[in-house]
Design a protein around this motif. Structure first.
Motif, PDB file in Angstrom:
ATOM      1  N   GLY A 169       0.820  -1.211   0.000  1.00 43.39           N
ATOM      2  CA  GLY A 169       0.000   0.000   0.000  1.00 43.39           C
ATOM      3  C   GLY A 169       0.849   1.255   0.000  1.00 43.39           C
ATOM      4  N   LEU A 170       1.930   1.247   0.776  1.00 46.46           N
ATOM      5  CA  LEU A 170       2.848   2.393   0.809  1.00 46.46           C
ATOM      6  C   LEU A 170       3.501   2.586  -0.555  1.00 46.46           C
ATOM      7  CD1 LEU A 170       4.298   4.588   2.488  1.00 46.46           C
ATOM      8  CD2 LEU A 170       6.006   2.859   3.054  1.00 46.46           C
ATOM      9  N   TYR A 171       3.870   1.490  -1.210  1.00 43.82           N
ATOM     10  CA  TYR A 171       4.505   1.560  -2.530  1.00 43.82           C
ATOM     11  C   TYR A 171       3.543   2.159  -3.559  1.00 43.82           C
ATOM     12  CZ  TYR A 171       7.293   0.052  -6.533  1.00 43.82           C
ATOM     13  OH  TYR A 171       8.037   0.026  -7.674  1.00 43.82           O
ATOM     14  N   LEU A 172       2.292   1.708  -3.547  1.00 47.17           N
ATOM     15  CA  LEU A 172       1.303   2.241  -4.486  1.00 47.17           C
ATOM     16  C   LEU A 172       0.990   3.714  -4.218  1.00 47.17           C
ATOM     17  CD1 LEU A 172      -1.195  -0.731  -4.783  1.00 47.17           C
ATOM     18  CD2 LEU A 172       0.435   0.071  -6.490  1.00 47.17           C
ATOM     19  N   ALA A 173       0.843   4.074  -2.956  1.00 46.26           N
ATOM     20  CA  ALA A 173       0.564   5.470  -2.611  1.00 46.26           C
ATOM     21  C   ALA A 173       1.745   6.363  -2.983  1.00 46.26           C
ATOM     22  CB  ALA A 173       0.249   5.596  -1.123  1.00 46.26           C
ATOM     23  N   ASP A 174       2.957   5.862  -2.792  1.00 42.08           N
ATOM     24  CA  ASP A 174       4.159   6.605  -3.157  1.00 42.08           C
ATOM     25  C   ASP A 174       4.197   6.833  -4.663  1.00 42.08           C
ATOM     26  OD1 ASP A 174       6.522   7.891  -2.438  1.00 42.08           O
ATOM     27  OD2 ASP A 174       7.746   6.106  -2.758  1.00 42.08           O
ATOM     28  N   GLY A 175       3.826   5.830  -5.442  1.00 42.21           N
ATOM     29  CA  GLY A 175       3.802   5.963  -6.900  1.00 42.21           C
ATOM     30  C   GLY A 175       2.784   6.982  -7.370  1.00 42.21           C
ATOM     31  N   MET A 176       1.601   6.972  -6.767  1.00 44.46           N
ATOM     32  CA  MET A 176       0.577   7.950  -7.151  1.00 44.46           C
ATOM     33  C   MET A 176       1.006   9.362  -6.775  1.00 44.46           C
ATOM     34  SD  MET A 176      -3.077   6.030  -6.554  1.00 44.46           S
ATOM     35  CE  MET A 176      -2.809   5.657  -4.834  1.00 44.46           C
ATOM     36  N   ASP A 220       2.147   9.474 -18.163  1.00 40.40           N
ATOM     37  CA  ASP A 220       1.514   8.158 -18.267  1.00 40.40           C
ATOM     38  C   ASP A 220       1.768   7.319 -17.023  1.00 40.40           C
ATOM     39  OD1 ASP A 220       0.505   8.703 -20.781  1.00 40.40           O
ATOM     40  OD2 ASP A 220       2.261   7.896 -21.797  1.00 40.40           O
ATOM     41  N   GLY A 221       2.947   7.408 -16.481  1.00 38.44           N
ATOM     42  CA  GLY A 221       3.276   6.613 -15.303  1.00 38.44           C
ATOM     43  C   GLY A 221       4.684   6.899 -14.830  1.00 38.44           C
ATOM     44  N   VAL A 222       4.994   6.420 -13.653  1.00 32.51           N
ATOM     45  CA  VAL A 222       6.327   6.571 -13.094  1.00 32.51           C
ATOM     46  C   VAL A 222       6.823   5.201 -12.641  1.00 32.51           C
ATOM     47  CG1 VAL A 222       6.048   8.967 -12.363  1.00 32.51           C
ATOM     48  CG2 VAL A 222       5.437   7.155 -10.803  1.00 32.51           C
ATOM     49  N   GLY A 223       8.116   5.043 -12.694  1.00 39.38           N
ATOM     50  CA  GLY A 223       8.747   3.828 -12.205  1.00 39.38           C
ATOM     51  C   GLY A 223       9.859   4.196 -11.244  1.00 39.38           C
ATOM     52  N   PHE A 224      10.006   3.404 -10.202  1.00 39.20           N
ATOM     53  CA  PHE A 224      11.058   3.662  -9.227  1.00 39.20           C
ATOM     54  C   PHE A 224      11.433   2.352  -8.558  1.00 39.20           C
ATOM     55  CE2 PHE A 224       6.896   4.730  -7.655  1.00 39.20           C
ATOM     56  CZ  PHE A 224       6.790   4.050  -6.456  1.00 39.20           C
ATOM     57  N   HIS A 257      10.521  12.685   0.680  1.00 38.73           N
ATOM     58  CA  HIS A 257       9.549  11.597   0.547  1.00 38.73           C
ATOM     59  C   HIS A 257       8.205  12.172   0.117  1.00 38.73           C
ATOM     60  CE1 HIS A 257       7.160   8.062   1.477  1.00 38.73           C
ATOM     61  NE2 HIS A 257       8.295   7.391   1.512  1.00 38.73           N
ATOM     62  N   PRO A 258       7.584  11.621  -0.942  1.00 37.37           N
ATOM     63  CA  PRO A 258       6.331  12.185  -1.452  1.00 37.37           C
ATOM     64  C   PRO A 258       5.179  12.168  -0.444  1.00 37.37           C
ATOM     65  CG  PRO A 258       7.224  10.585  -2.983  1.00 37.37           C
ATOM     66  CD  PRO A 258       8.058  10.532  -1.756  1.00 37.37           C
ATOM     67  N   LEU A 259       5.201  11.255   0.497  1.00 36.48           N
ATOM     68  CA  LEU A 259       4.100  11.160   1.453  1.00 36.48           C
ATOM     69  C   LEU A 259       4.404  11.818   2.791  1.00 36.48           C
ATOM     70  CD1 LEU A 259       3.018   7.464   0.839  1.00 36.48           C
ATOM     71  CD2 LEU A 259       1.983   9.528  -0.072  1.00 36.48           C
TER      72      LEU A 259
END
Length: 106
Positions: free
Chosen positions: A17-24, A45-49, A81-83
């Motif tokens: 969940g943290l990984y998905l929220a970080d990606g968004m 379109d999207g991000v990868g990390f 950190h994005p969150l």
């Protein structure tokens, strides 16, 4: 043994969940940075990390963007950190790939 397995599953779900929220959040930050530069017609379109990126405050990010018939992958470095940080700074590392569609329909 059952409790350990349950704990591992719960920790995995929490990290997922943290990984998905970080990606968004990173996708929104990249889109906002492009808007701030006056490139509001460019869509992200999207991000990868990296898999362990949500654990640190610095991450290498690859963003896939497109504008009409052109698509590109750009390398960025996210500081903060994005969150959990108040401010995230994005540094452009370079253009990874550029793809052009010529003569194709919209």
């Amino acid at each position: 043994m059952g409790r350990l397995f349950s704990l591992i599953v719960i920790a995995g779900l929490a990290y997922g969940g943290l990984y998905l929220a970080d990606g968004m959040a990173l996708k929104q930050d990249v889109a906002q940075a492009l808007d701030d530069m006056g490139l509001n017609a460019v869509d992200v379109d999207g991000v990868g990390f990296d898999l362990l990126a949500p654990l640190g405050t610095e991450a290498n990010v690859t963003a896939d963007v497109h504008y009409r018939g052109a698509a590109a992958s750009i390398d960025l470095t996210a500081h903060g950190h994005p969150l959990f940080s108040e401010e995230v700074q994005l540094e452009l590392g370079g253009l990874q790939a550029l793809r052009l569609t010529i003569g194709g329909g919209q």
